[in-house]
Design an enzyme around this catalytic site. Structure first.
Site, PDB file in Angstrom:
ATOM      1  N   CYS A  65      81.680  27.391   6.030  1.00 50.20           N
ATOM      2  CA  CYS A  65      82.049  27.445   7.446  1.00 50.20           C
ATOM      3  C   CYS A  65      83.562  27.359   7.678  1.00 50.20           C
ATOM      4  O   CYS A  65      84.017  27.502   8.817  1.00 50.20           O
ATOM      5  CB  CYS A  65      81.335  26.348   8.215  1.00 50.20           C
ATOM      6  SG  CYS A  65      79.611  26.213   7.742  1.00 50.20           S
ATOM      7  N   HIS A  77      84.837  22.240  16.001  1.00 47.37           N
ATOM      8  CA  HIS A  77      83.820  22.879  15.162  1.00 47.37           C
ATOM      9  C   HIS A  77      82.467  22.762  15.867  1.00 47.37           C
ATOM     10  O   HIS A  77      81.729  23.725  15.934  1.00 47.37           O
ATOM     11  CB  HIS A  77      83.802  22.219  13.785  1.00 47.37           C
ATOM     12  CG  HIS A  77      82.975  22.949  12.781  1.00 47.37           C
ATOM     13  ND1 HIS A  77      83.213  24.252  12.426  1.00 47.37           N
ATOM     14  CD2 HIS A  77      81.887  22.567  12.053  1.00 47.37           C
ATOM     15  CE1 HIS A  77      82.327  24.643  11.521  1.00 47.37           C
ATOM     16  NE2 HIS A  77      81.509  23.634  11.284  1.00 47.37           N
ATOM     17  N   HIS A  92      76.159  29.045  15.297  1.00 50.09           N
ATOM     18  CA  HIS A  92      77.079  28.838  14.184  1.00 50.09           C
ATOM     19  C   HIS A  92      77.168  30.127  13.374  1.00 50.09           C
ATOM     20  O   HIS A  92      76.192  30.552  12.775  1.00 50.09           O
ATOM     21  CB  HIS A  92      76.556  27.692  13.318  1.00 50.09           C
ATOM     22  CG  HIS A  92      77.543  27.152  12.352  1.00 50.09           C
ATOM     23  ND1 HIS A  92      78.588  27.890  11.861  1.00 50.09           N
ATOM     24  CD2 HIS A  92      77.648  25.916  11.772  1.00 50.09           C
ATOM     25  CE1 HIS A  92      79.289  27.148  11.017  1.00 50.09           C
ATOM     26  NE2 HIS A  92      78.740  25.946  10.943  1.00 50.09           N
TER      27      HIS A  92
END
Lengths: 402, 411
Positions: free
Chosen positions: B161, B294, B332
């Site tokens: 990520c 995030h 995500h």
């Protein structure tokens, strides 16, 4: 510019555990290719059969069973190689964890666990996927596991650049030290050669022996007239890079100096092959070499036996005046492609480690370069390490003996 | 040479739509785009939602006639083309002065899964594997470099990520070092069974659309897309006569060295990255107008991220600086999230407005963070914005962007 030292080497591969095992094999010209595991039935009839495998449990002296149970095979190999590199450098990262970074290069990522997950998805169904397997399937898992094993809290990154992945990690590590992001970087490369991947590469026709049914011999012959594809290997290799100031501060010794890195791309390459635009690559390389204080004395080439890849490498070297006519060594004849053997072998050769090619070699006049088949002893100046990858990546490193 | 580099082009596609105009509109409306997963059969999974990129010929096209491109490749190509056109570089062969720095966590895994299924069914049979050339993680970056004739450095970052934000950091370093004059940087990832099943196996996925930083958050939602930006020195942008959209003024990375999936509960790793990124940018916490967090929506990650922000910025600053979490809109995007979030950060700075968190649920009071709710709100006059990404393996990255000041103080 900050001077960067290579101060430690860790190696776990088909030739053994530790760089001394690979050095011994290089001095004897020993290859390590064996028949691929055929038990799962993937290899094609009449296809390639050989690869160089790392012993699955080669990590054991470096990891406790308790630590290893949380790691996939690729992570185990990489952590073991990282510990070897630190031991080789005689340094333990207990005092400055934020200044120790990890950069991994891998062409395929942790493949053993990835193929297992894919089997689960298409077999018992996606609900059967094991959480542990998924965590360890991400490409950066070995880099993260190294960080946890040695306490490295600096930047942590994983790069994928096909055959140039190892050199890509070195180039990134060099840049991190130059930019002050870390004083030390463990640069790692790892790949696993599962029978599934071997079979896929065979079907793509990139392996030597992929066309054995047409009478082609299966052999690892970089830069040879008879080359007909590459032979593959797996394993892990780790180098410790240190800034000169960090090295001096701890009283450490450099094995080699890393003087710089150059990266370029050849857009004429297709998704599955090397390109053909050697002039542009050579122009980039020449412009960069022209700025170096000393010209390279030799080239350690990533040539791997591919017809087109080796031809491109030779054409680039021919078209680059600063290296034209220099001795060319191609250690993938011993290490095979992937798995980090090339990175360790190139480092050892640049240090002056004995190297020889014992299998028969036939010069390819079309390449207009004559590889050096035997060499030992210190070099009088810098060495260029070259890695051209399929799909167009090109990376060169300049290293200098101490 | 100045340490900050100019952002001169943006390209994005995500579940919110294809291209920048769609994103500007949907973000200001505060409308999320997480819905039923249709890309593959999700019946065997615990959850059935995702953020999918809508079908659109602008990204689905053949791109120089290559039929083997993966979904991720096409995402990357569209975002790159849009960014290049915005930067005045559309339709050009880019050459040796341009580099490509792209993050991707799975490359063409979606297509690889289909080939693997056939291979399993007939292990030694005549299965065509040619499309696996686009399965590799490096394929999207290679596709972009090939399409736009890039001859400078290319780099694929596959650090889960943090992949795209690490790629942007690498581009910043390459520009500062003079390795290239212009960089295309960001990330691209498509949904695939591997990641969908994997996050389900880890029980990190919410059965409802994710709700980052909400009191009732229960996990993440997965999404797909690409976000790329054109970066270059201010001198280069000026010489080419193109507008500077924002500055990328700093970046830093760190590692928790703690656990493969769980964050350091003290938030020390991300805190270190944030502090170093601000230092790299020459900015103080008080100069932040916006934090693009995030914000995955998992209980532990949001808590650890909040702690990290408090540790790095101090409670007083954190009480004032508003937080934005793009994942609440699109899920995500894994290896692409740092790219689309960087693009959204620049958009917010350009607009001078903070996008609202979609939904009506209450923010978690225990986190002590401030959000825009219901509608977009005006940003303060501070010049900088922080974009943060935290990855599997504890790989943290922080990027600092800055507004381009004009007479009114904001672009």
């Amino acid at each position: 510019m900050t001077a960067v030292a290579i101060s430690g080497i860790g190696y776990l591969g088909p030739h053994g555990s530790g760089h001394a095992d690979l050095a011994e094999a290089m001095a004897k010209g020993q290859q390590a290719f064996r028949p691929v595991d055929n038990s799962a039935g993937f290899p094609r009839l009449g296809g390639a059969r050989m690869l160089a495998k790392t012993e699955a449990a080669a990590w054991r002296p470096w990891l406790s069973p308790v630590a290893a149970r949380r790691l996939c095979q690729a992570s185990r190999w990489t952590v073991a190689a990282a510990k070897m590199a630190l031991q080789d450098a005689q340094w333990q990262p207990d005092d400055d964890p934020e200044n120790l970074a990890v950069c991994l290069g891998s062409a395929f990522g942790p493949l053993d666990v990835t193929q297992r997950l894919l089997r689960e998805i298409h077999g018992a169904g996606p609900e059967s996927m094991a959480p542990f397997d998924f965590m360890e399937s991400v490409v950066n898992a070995p880099a993260a596991q190294v960080a946890m094993a040695v306490g490295a809290k600096g930047p942590n990154s994983a790069l994928c650049q096909r055959e140039a992945s190892g050199l890509a990690a070195v180039a990134a590590g060099y840049r991190w030290i130059q930019s002050g992001r870390a004083q030390r970087v463990l640069v790692a490369t790892v790949d696993e050669m599962h029978p599934v991947l071997h079979s896929v590469l065979d079907r793509l026709g990139v392996l030597s022996g992929s066309r054995r049914g047409l009478g082609m011999e299966e052999a690892c012959r970089p830069l040879d007239r008879r080359r007909n594809g590459l032979m593959v290997a797996d394993g892990a290799s780790v180098l410790l890079l240190e800034s000169e100031s960090a090295l001096v501060a701890r009283g450490g010794e450099a094995r080699l100096w890393l003087r710089g890195a150059l990266r370029a791309h050849d857009p004429s390459a297709s998704t599955l092959n090397w390109g053909h635009d050697h002039r542009e690559l050579a122009a980039r390389l020449q412009a960069w070499l022209h700025k170096q204080p000393k010209p390279p004395q030799a080239v350690i080439s990533g040539a791997n036996g591919s017809r087109t890849g080796d031809a491109l490498e030779a054409l680039v070297l021919q078209a680059t005046p600063a290296v034209r006519g220099r001795p060319v060594l191609a250690p993938k004849v011993l290490t095979g492609e992937y798995g980090g053997g090339f990175l360790t072998a190139a480092t050892l050769i640049a240090q002056g480690q004995a190297y020889c090619v014992t299998n028969d070699f036939e010069l390819d006049p079309a390449l207009q370069i004559e590889p050096l088949l035997e060499r030992s002893g210190p070099w009088p100046g810098p060495i260029l390490i070259s890695s051209l990858a399929s799909a167009g990546s090109a990376i060169w490193l300049m290293v200098e003996p101490v | 040479m100045t340490r900050k580099v100019a952002v001169t082009g943006l390209g994005i596609l995500s579940p919110l739509g294809v291209g920048l105009p769609a994103h500007r509109k949907r973000l200001l409306q505060g409308k999320a785009a997480i819905g039923e997963l249709t890309l593959f059969d999700s019946r065997a999974h615990r959850t059935h939602l995702a953020g999918e990129v809508p079908a659109d010929p602008r990204w689905e096209k053949a791109w120089s006639g290559n039929p083997r491109l993966s979904r991720s490749d096409r995402f990357a190509l569209f975002a790159a083309e849009e960014a290049l056109q915005m930067a005045g570089l559309g339709g050009q062969k880019l050459g040796p002065e341009v580099g490509v720095f792209l993050g991707s966590s799975t490359g063409g895994m979606l297509e690889g899964e289909a080939v693997f299924a056939k291979l399993l069914a007939t292990p030694s049979g005549p299965v065509s594997v040619a499309r696996l050339g686009s399965h590799l993680h490096s394929a999207p970056a290679e596709a972009v470099a090939r399409e736009f004739k890039v001859r400078g450095p290319i780099e694929t970052n596959a650090t889960a990520c943090s992949a795209a934000s690490l790629a942007i950091m690498a581009a910043l370093e390459a520009l500062r070092a003079g390795e290239c004059q212009i960089a295309l940087a960001g990330g691209a990832d498509a949904l695939c069974q591997m990641t969908y099943g994997g996050f389900n196996a880890l029980r990190l996925v919410d059965s409802a659309p994710c709700r980052p930083f909400r009191a009732d958050r229960e996990g993440l939602s997965l999404g797909e897309g690409a976000g790329l930006m054109v970066l270059e020195s201010g001198d280069s942008a000026e010489a080419r006569g193109v507008p500077i959209l924002a500055w990328l003024s700093g970046a830093a990375a760190s590692c928790d060295a703690h656990h493969m999936t769980a964050p350091d509960e003290q938030g020390r790793g991300p805190s270190s990255a944030i502090q170093k990124a601000l230092e790299d940018a020459g900015r103080s916490p008080a100069e932040l107008a916006l934090i693009n967090a995030h914000g995955t929506g998992t209980p532990k990650n949001d808590e650890a991220e909040s702690l990290a922000l408090r540790l790095a910025l101090g409670p007083d600053v954190l009480a004032e600086v508003p937080i934005f979490a793009l994942k609440a809109y699109i899920g995500h995007l894994l290896g692409a999230c740092g790219g689309v979030e960087a693009v959204a950060t620049v958009l917010a700075l350009q607009e001078g407005r903070l996008y609202p968190l979609p939904g009506k649920e209450e923010p978690d009071p225990a986190l002590g963070l401030r959000f825009a709710r219901g509608k977009a709100e005006a940003l303060g006059t501070q010049p900088a914005a922080l974009s943060l990404n935290l990855a599997f393996g504890g790989a943290n990255t922080a990027l600092v962007f800055e507004v381009v000041a004009n007479k009114e103080g904001r672009a």
